[in-house]
Design an enzyme around this catalytic site. Structure first.
Site, mmCIF file in Angstrom:
data_model
loop_
_atom_site.group_PDB
_atom_site.id
_atom_site.type_symbol
_atom_site.label_atom_id
_atom_site.label_comp_id
_atom_site.label_asym_id
_atom_site.label_seq_id
_atom_site.Cartn_x
_atom_site.Cartn_y
_atom_site.Cartn_z
ATOM 1 N N ASN A 123 42.882 18.367 15.223
ATOM 2 C CA ASN A 123 42.327 17.353 14.331
ATOM 3 C C ASN A 123 42.606 17.661 12.862
ATOM 4 O OD1 ASN A 123 41.281 15.793 16.406
ATOM 5 N ND2 ASN A 123 39.257 16.743 16.336
ATOM 6 N N GLY A 140 29.216 29.515 7.549
ATOM 7 C CA GLY A 140 29.351 30.818 8.183
ATOM 8 C C GLY A 140 29.522 31.926 7.167
ATOM 9 N N TYR A 156 38.073 33.523 23.171
ATOM 10 C CA TYR A 156 38.287 33.628 21.723
ATOM 11 C C TYR A 156 39.731 34.006 21.411
ATOM 12 C CZ TYR A 156 37.515 35.149 16.875
ATOM 13 O OH TYR A 156 37.573 35.307 15.508
ATOM 14 N N VAL A 177 34.187 19.652 14.151
ATOM 15 C CA VAL A 177 35.599 19.346 13.929
ATOM 16 C C VAL A 177 36.356 19.065 15.228
ATOM 17 C CG1 VAL A 177 35.715 20.642 11.774
ATOM 18 C CG2 VAL A 177 36.289 21.791 13.926
#
Length: 323
Positions: A100, A11, A146, A58
């Site tokens: 995670n 990104g 978000y 992820v």
């Protein structure tokens, strides 16, 4: 050689962080599922022995062999166009993905820095926004996927720090711009530049009096780097307090590009923040950091990057749903 895992490595922000940590002599493991990232942002690193890349989501179990000194969790859609298009994935990467990676940090004894955002403040009732402000967020609005993903991310990170004694850092990132942004990602800097280079009128949503504060990518990376190696575990605003209205910014872009486009106005999207300006007192005091690159210099560097795009690339980048 110290080893760092950077998620969201392909990104905008993640790729620049990969560059910085390579420069500082780290072995960098980049991880990205490329749902919004672009492999072109990091392909210049593939020839290096100290860089490796995992195409991985992820939100699924994350395994990295061997020692791991640091984790920077930057995996997440970050533009309105992306997270409105893939809201479930946005919530999952902020919750399951963060869980995670915190678990991986606990297993490896790694220090972990998570990328939060100024969006945790929502449409703020306090100006400028300091870390002590709890925010004004619509949990069920379109931007809530978000905003709340990031708020949960902060909460679970602090829970791991408090309950497990995990070594954590939280960066609240304000509007950042520079090379490697996607022209069609919906954020105001690439939106205006793209429209100007294509010869289109610049689109402002609302009356243009809403404000933003833009931080150049090099300054942002420096702030994040300093935060990682600080001893401060609570959230820190990383951004540029130089505030400007969207109308004034559109006029700046027209002058910078030497174009003569008009500015047109459309209705303001739901829950779009009317003011955004960081209080960076903590960053100055704790990190000895403040931005050094002014908007005039940063925008010239950003424009030069986008000017290298072909006419075909500019045409393909066209998107009408800018916010």
């Amino acid at each position: 050689m110290r080893k760092v895992l950077i998620t969201g490595a392909a990104g905008f922000l993640g790729s620049h962080l990969c560059d910085r940590f390579i420069k500082e002599g780290f072995h960098v493991i980049g991880m990205d599922n490329l749902i919004t990232g672009d492999i072109k942002n990091i392909e210049h690193l593939f020839k290096l022995k100290q860089f490796e890349f995992y195409n991985h989501d992820v939100t699924k179990f994350v395994h990295v062999p061997g020692k791991l000194d640091y984790i920077l969790h930057f995996a997440s859609p970050a533009s309105p166009i992306d997270y409105l298009k893939i809201p479930i994935q946005t919530l999952k990467v902020g919750s399951l993905g963060t869980h995670n990676l915190l678990g991986l940090a606990k297993e490896k004894g790694s220090r972990i820095l998570i990328a939060s955002t100024s969006e945790v403040y929502g449409d703020p009732l306090v100006h400028p926004q300091s870390e002590e402000y709890y925010g004004n967020v619509n949990t069920i609005g379109p931007r809530g996927v978000y905003d709340e993903a990031k708020r949960f991310q902060e909460s679970i990170t602090m829970a791991y720090h408090t309950y497990h004694g995990l070594d954590t850092r939280i960066a609240r990132i304000f509007n950042t711009y520079g090379p490697r942004m996607r022209l069609n990602d919906g954020r105001v800097v690439p939106a205006f530049i793209g429209q100007a280079l294509r010869g289109e009128n610049l689109t402002i949503f609302g009356n243009g009096l809403q404000t933003r504060s833009f931080c150049y990518i090099d300054d942002q990376v420096e702030g994040i780097y300093k935060l990682l190696f600080s001893d401060y575990v609570y959230p820190v605003n990383i951004g540029n307090p130089d505030e400007i209205t969207i109308k004034e910014f559109a006029e700046e872009v027209v002058r910078l590009t030497g174009t003569d486009q008009k500015v047109i106005y459309k209705p303001l999207p739901t829950d779009d923040p009317l003011q955004r300006q960081p209080d960076i007192s903590k960053a100055k005091e704790i990190l000895g950091w403040e931005p050094k690159i002014g908007r005039s210099e940063g925008m010239k560097l950003t424009l030069d990057y986008f000017k290298a795009f072909s006419k075909e690339e500019l045409r393909k980048s066209e998107h009408r749903d800018f916010v």
